[in-house]
Write an enzyme that holds these catalytic residues in place. Structure first.
Site, short mmCIF file in Angstrom:
data_model
loop_
_atom_site.label_atom_id
_atom_site.label_comp_id
_atom_site.label_asym_id
_atom_site.label_seq_id
_atom_site.Cartn_x
_atom_site.Cartn_y
_atom_site.Cartn_z
CE1 TYR A 101 -3.91 -2.23 0.48
CE2 TYR A 101 -2.49 -3.37 2.03
CZ TYR A 101 -3.63 -3.34 1.25
OH TYR A 101 -4.49 -4.40 1.25
CG ASN A 124 -10.78 -3.26 -7.52
OD1 ASN A 124 -11.42 -2.88 -8.49
ND2 ASN A 124 -9.92 -4.26 -7.59
CB CYS A 132 -7.41 -5.13 -5.17
SG CYS A 132 -8.82 -6.23 -5.32
CG HIS A 133 -5.13 -10.70 -6.73
ND1 HIS A 133 -5.86 -10.16 -7.78
CD2 HIS A 133 -4.11 -11.39 -7.30
CE1 HIS A 133 -5.30 -10.52 -8.92
NE2 HIS A 133 -4.23 -11.26 -8.66
CD GLU A 159 -1.57 -12.88 -10.52
OE1 GLU A 159 -0.61 -12.09 -10.34
OE2 GLU A 159 -2.75 -12.49 -10.62
#
Length: 172
Positions: A101, A124, A132-133, A159
């Site tokens: 953040y 979001n 946002c993850h 990912e």
């Protein structure tokens, strides 16, 4: 008069997702157990064949199967100017990478806006596609996620950037 938005439900490895679209683009990807009031949308009509919804569903299927790492479905982001700035920064986080953040606040030119960035991130409406993850706490821990920390962990594993053993050790 409010524009009617189309929606459809789609199954995913992290639960059922509600896809919502306008004629311009995807407006939301919401969780089955969505917290009331987090994203407020009105004038919804179930329209499973709407082209943007079908494209979003196909791209999400490809993402979950490991064959897509960039989304091309048009987006119709709805929020405050600050929220949209944050969400555009989220779109710039590459597949397979994370940011904190604080890093996002710094990119926006205000290092003291970390909490405001976190709040915008939490609002979001277009989960997964506006990633946002990929935002984690400064300590490296997983922090709040509308879909739950297990879903966030699963997306990061998909990912290739999160090890479940590491995740279990930092969550405590």
């Amino acid at each position: 008069m409010n524009q009617t938005l189309s929606y459809k439900w789609t199954a995913s490895p992290i639960g059922n997702l509600k896809l919502v679209a306008s004629d311009e683009g995807l407006v939301a990807v919401l969780w089955e157990q969505e917290r009331p009031g987090r994203v407020v949308l009105t004038n919804l009509r179930e329209t499973p064949t709407q082209p943007i919804l079908r494209q979003a569903e196909k791209e999400l299927e490809e993402y979950f199967s490991g064959t897509r790492d960039v989304f091309t479905v048009p987006l119709d982001m709805r929020g405050t100017p600050f929220q949209k700035q944050v969400w555009k920064r989220l779109l710039a986080i590459p597949f397979g990478e994370t940011r904190t953040y604080g890093q996002l606040a710094e990119q926006l030119g205000n290092t003291r806006a970390t909490r405001a960035v976190g709040a915008a991130n939490g609002r979001n409406p277009i989960a997964i596609l506006v990633p946002c993850h990929r935002v984690i706490g400064a300590s490296g821990k997983l922090t709040g996620f509308a879909g739950g920390l297990r879903a966030k962990e699963r997306l990061l594993q998909l990912e290739g950037i999160w090890n479940s053993l590491f995740c279990d050790s930092v969550r405590t």
